[in-house]
Design an enzyme around this catalytic site. Structure first.
Site, short mmCIF file in Angstrom:
data_model
loop_
_atom_site.label_atom_id
_atom_site.label_comp_id
_atom_site.label_asym_id
_atom_site.label_seq_id
_atom_site.Cartn_x
_atom_site.Cartn_y
_atom_site.Cartn_z
N ASP A 333 7.37 42.07 -3.82
CA ASP A 333 8.22 41.47 -2.64
C ASP A 333 8.29 42.97 -1.78
O ASP A 333 8.18 42.88 -0.49
CB ASP A 333 9.53 41.35 -3.32
N ASP A 393 13.66 33.73 -4.61
CA ASP A 393 14.73 34.66 -4.81
C ASP A 393 15.80 33.61 -5.50
O ASP A 393 16.74 34.21 -6.12
CB ASP A 393 15.56 34.71 -3.51
#
Length: 482
Positions: A333, A393
């Site tokens: 990420d 997420d």
């Protein structure tokens, strides 16, 4: 050179007048726009998109007098157009662009006499303005301040925490049923036939992260083709996930269990109708996915079902695998958000470009929870009218929460791991939103969610003196032995 976002407020000539707002880009070094519509002065819009206004001879004399003029971008500079428009008596200059809106820049020192407000607007918005408001349109410009906090974040927060908590709890219910099946040899074979879980080993975790990296890079370079593949996969996977979620609820209802026989197998009629309903929901979303007024609700429902089913189905065998998965995806990420801008031609991160649709592509990947922004601002019109949270997420920390719940079930620890990890996830989400509000730019949520959940789970295991067992997992998770 500064490039600022503003709003063009357009009003039709009907009674009562229909109004609509459109995004504009302007240069705050050249013009200062009011912060609200209070005491705003409206100007009649003259549509001259048939010309680029690089010469005063392109427009008949008197046509621009005391009007707001919209022309096409063309090859001459913004200030050259503005000087011509100002000399012909125009009160405002709008420059329509068929490409993505960019900063308005030019050498203002050569055009000190230009005082005309100049703004860049999308050509599609001009077309929409004519369709919605008609040919007689009055416009004004303003630039409201950016809100400190958008309450759509609260909705995103509730959806995320609810999905993670429910997914973890569902995984614990499945674990309890497995343990009961082991304790009852007569149910063991039946339970194993129903079991659809997939267990992630450390090697599988590394392979999964590599696939994620390759897929993101392929999407960046071949987005306009692969986006439709992702949409198709999402429709299929979300329909199956919605079916699994609703079937689990329907299975608890002791009514309407009428069955029919198909290929010598009894099938509940209500499950057939449920399957049709789930497929229809996915198809409706696919057809109307670009309808911003309500399609986001269906996408969020399908997305939550997808995340729930993923968290329940994918099993982490131990805390070691959780650390490897969450750690690698955290690096993934951060790298694709903060590091890749140094390698791309336009200086934008690969992650942000893929999420927004590279090169202005109108099709968006259905891998996010979307909630319309509740605060009105230029940013809502110009950038993203929705607050977004990626499925990753929710799913990635959710897998750790699910492992904690299963560990609670196996050790009969009164849900202490599950509750503490769920609370840690909520704290991580709040921290993400705080940093987002302070920095005014998109954040990789895993940067805050992963440390919060991993550290909290580790502290609980350490305080309970169960770290070794928590790290390696139970023997049942490796596989039952008769």
């Amino acid at each position: 050179v500064a490039a600022d976002e503003g709003i063009l407020h357009a009003s039709g000539s009907g009674v009562p007048p229909v109004t609509k707002d459109y995004c504009i880009i302007y240069n705050s070094n050249w013009v200062s726009l009011p912060k609200s519509l209070d005491n705003a002065t409206f100007t009649t819009l003259q549509n001259l998109t048939s010309t680029v206004l690089c010469s005063s001879e392109e427009v008949p004399s008197g046509l621009m007098k005391d009007k707001a003029v919209v022309v096409m971008r063309g090859n001459c500079t913004f200030l050259e157009k503005a000087r011509i428009a100002q000399s012909l008596g125009a009160k405002m200059l709008l420059i329509a662009s068929k490409t993505r809106l960019s900063a308005i820049s030019d050498n203002k020192t050569d055009f000190e006499d230009v005082t005309l407000p100049i703004a860049l607007i999308r050509y599609n918005d001009i077309v929409d303005m004519q369709l919605v408001l008609g040919n007689e349109v009055n416009v004004t410009l303003y630039s409201p301040p950016l809100p400190e906090f958008d309450y759509s974040m609260v909705v995103i927060f509730l959806i995320a925490v609810f999905t993670v908590a429910l997914g973890g709890y569902w995984s614990g219910v499945a674990e309890l049923e497995n343990l009961k099946a082991i304790a009852s040899p007569g149910e063991r074979e039946t339970r194993w036939k129903k079991e659809e879980n997939v267990t992630f080993t450390p090697i599988t975790v590394i392979f999964f992260v590599v696939i994620c990296c390759v897929m993101l890079i392929l999407l960046y370079f071949f987005y306009k083709w692969l986006v439709y593949v992702i949409i198709s996969v999402f429709c299929l996977a979300s329909a199956m996930s919605l079916y699994n979620c609703l079937a689990a609820l329907i299975g608890e209802i002791p009514f309407g269990q009428c069955r029919i026989t198909c290929s010598n197998k009894p099938i509940e009629v209500r499950l057939i109708f449920l399957a049709i309903f789930c497929m229809a929901a996915a198809v409706v979303w696919a057809v109307f996915r670009n309808e911003d007024r309500w399609a986001w609700i269906l996408q969020d429902i399908l997305g939550v079902a997808f995340c729930l089913n993923f968290i329940k189905t994918l099993k982490m065998p131990n805390f070691k695998s959780c650390v490897i998965l969450l750690g690698l995806l955290l690096l993934y990420d951060v790298f694709f958000v903060f590091i890749t801008p140094f390698f791309t031609k336009n200086g934008a991160s690969i992650m942000v470009e893929v999420a927004a649709g590279p090169f202005g592509n109108s099709e968006k990947l259905p891998v996010v929870i979307r909630v319309p922004r509740l605060e009105h601002s230029a940013s809502t019109l110009c950038d993203l009218p929705f607050s977004l949270l990626g499925f990753g997420d929710i799913i990635v920390p959710g897998l750790l929460v699910a492992y904690c719940r299963r560990f609670d079930v196996q050790t009969r620890s009164s849900s202490v791991y599950y509750i503490s990890c769920t609370i840690a996830y909520a704290v991580g989400m709040v921290l993400t939103f705080v940093v987002l509000a302070l920095m005014k730019m998109g954040q990789p949520a895993l940067l805050y969610l992963v440390p919060c959940t991993l550290i909290t789970s580790s502290i609980v295991a350490w305080r309970r003196k169960e770290m070794k067992k928590f790290w390696k997992g139970s023997s049942y998770q490796v596989g039952w032995r008769p």
